[in-house]
Design a protein around this motif. Sequence first.
Motif, PDB file in Angstrom:
ATOM      1  N   LYS A 138      -2.956  -1.721  -6.978  1.00  0.00           N
ATOM      2  CA  LYS A 138      -2.760  -0.322  -6.587  1.00  0.00           C
ATOM      3  C   LYS A 138      -2.127   0.468  -7.728  1.00  0.00           C
ATOM      4  O   LYS A 138      -2.534   1.598  -8.005  1.00  0.00           O
ATOM      5  CB  LYS A 138      -1.915  -0.212  -5.313  1.00  0.00           C
ATOM      6  CG  LYS A 138      -1.697   1.249  -4.930  1.00  0.00           C
ATOM      7  CD  LYS A 138      -1.796   1.556  -3.478  1.00  0.00           C
ATOM      8  CE  LYS A 138      -1.774   3.078  -3.262  1.00  0.00           C
ATOM      9  NZ  LYS A 138      -1.443   3.462  -1.899  1.00  0.00           N
ATOM     10  N   ASP A 181       0.807  -1.222   0.000  1.00  0.00           N
ATOM     11  CA  ASP A 181       0.000   0.000   0.000  1.00  0.00           C
ATOM     12  C   ASP A 181       0.841   1.274   0.000  1.00  0.00           C
ATOM     13  O   ASP A 181       0.976   1.956  -1.021  1.00  0.00           O
ATOM     14  CB  ASP A 181      -0.954  -0.045   1.213  1.00  0.00           C
ATOM     15  CG  ASP A 181      -2.075   0.983   1.135  1.00  0.00           C
ATOM     16  OD1 ASP A 181      -2.047   1.821   0.226  1.00  0.00           O
ATOM     17  OD2 ASP A 181      -2.978   0.949   1.993  1.00  0.00           O
ATOM     18  N   LEU A 233      -9.816   2.969  -2.883  1.00  0.00           N
ATOM     19  CA  LEU A 233      -8.861   2.404  -1.923  1.00  0.00           C
ATOM     20  C   LEU A 233      -9.232   2.755  -0.480  1.00  0.00           C
ATOM     21  O   LEU A 233      -8.641   2.247   0.457  1.00  0.00           O
ATOM     22  CB  LEU A 233      -7.445   2.900  -2.235  1.00  0.00           C
ATOM     23  CG  LEU A 233      -6.886   2.449  -3.592  1.00  0.00           C
ATOM     24  CD1 LEU A 233      -5.600   3.198  -3.906  1.00  0.00           C
ATOM     25  CD2 LEU A 233      -6.630   0.944  -3.582  1.00  0.00           C
TER      26      LEU A 233
END
Length: 358
Positions: free
Chosen positions: A224, A133, A241
């Motif tokens: 991502k 992340d 997200l």
Amino acid sequence: EVKTSQKNYTVLVGSDIFEDQIKEVADSFNGDNLFVLVDENVEKYHSDLINKSFEETGKNFFLMTVPEGEKSKSVSFWNTCIEFLLENGVRRNTPVFVIGGGVTGDVGGFAAASALRGVPLIHVPTTVLAMVDSSIGGKTGVNHSTGKNLIGAFYQPYKVIADISFLNTLPRDEWTNGLSEILKYGAIEQVDIFDKAEIFLQHKIEEISKDKLIDLITDCIQIKADIVEKDEFEGNIRAYLNFGHTFAHALEKECSYQSISHGEAVYLGMLAAIELSNHFGAKLNPDKLLKFRSLYHYRVSKEELSLEDLTDHMKFDKKRTSQYIRFVLLDEWQSPILKEVRSDDVIHQAWKVALDEL
Ligand code: NAD
Ligand code: ZN
């Protein structure tokens, strides 16, 4: 490969790749100096590898320790980083390696973004969360007394080196934090991640297959990267997200960021978001929901949580649009939508269902 308007860069995922990668990156810059910002615990466990790898580059390296914990994400510690860089003569083309979890990555990344208006930044994420992340996508920054992540910059790294061998020393709670973000990617984009995430149920971290872990982390990074590529500055779909996070931030605030971890809050937040999605007619495959529920074990005990207080906290979430609370919900698995919700009763019901899990 991550493609952005600022730069294109590679994210490398592997096991025992650190030493070679440090040498390769160092060789690709002229100049005699390198800077290293390293998380306190990572330094404690991995100082031999880190020192040896930087010594082998044949360059001078300046190393500074970043005290562990969210407190390092402050304006004052950002200033300490800037002084460290400037007083030791950082130049526009001197690489700065930032080794640690999301805290080190965010504050070190922001220092790299702002020193001389930007020096080359190499992220070496050492937590699961940072690998899947925070090291991807260019958000850097620090907290302010009025809220988290309120000061910062979008600044893309030169490269990201995700070496899973650092994870051997990661405490179990931190694995669980990472798991929540992994499940988030499953819910919004690739539901077979729920099956792949079963490796987290191993009793011993050492028993997790390296190949399967690399495969899972790579899937998440790819998701991502794709989202960031389409919406670098969070104009629209990057907001997906935040699935589970509007609820999570309220829970963290209600618990004063103490008795609940971010991962637990996100997991419960996703359960609440799923309940809210059902209220609006979502069609979620129930088998996948069972799998989702089976993957997490709570360590928090149910506290006296007031649904009114929790909902009020969401009204001050910085992602809130005018009169409504804006949520990321699901139409079905892998199909996130943004929905503005006005009714407190509906939100309370979602909280109830999620908190009953405790
Ligand atoms: P963290 O950086 O605080 O690391 C968690 C703990 O693990 C710390 O105690 C740290 O010292 C320790 N640690 C790190 N690596 C280790 C290792 N290999 N072995 C042993 N211990 C190790 O927390 P985190 O969960 O990595 O990151 C959370 C932060 O990330 C938050 O501040 C959050 O706001 C931020 N974040 C940023 C983004 C972004 O896009 N920039 C995205 C998500 C989260
Ligand atoms: Zn999160």
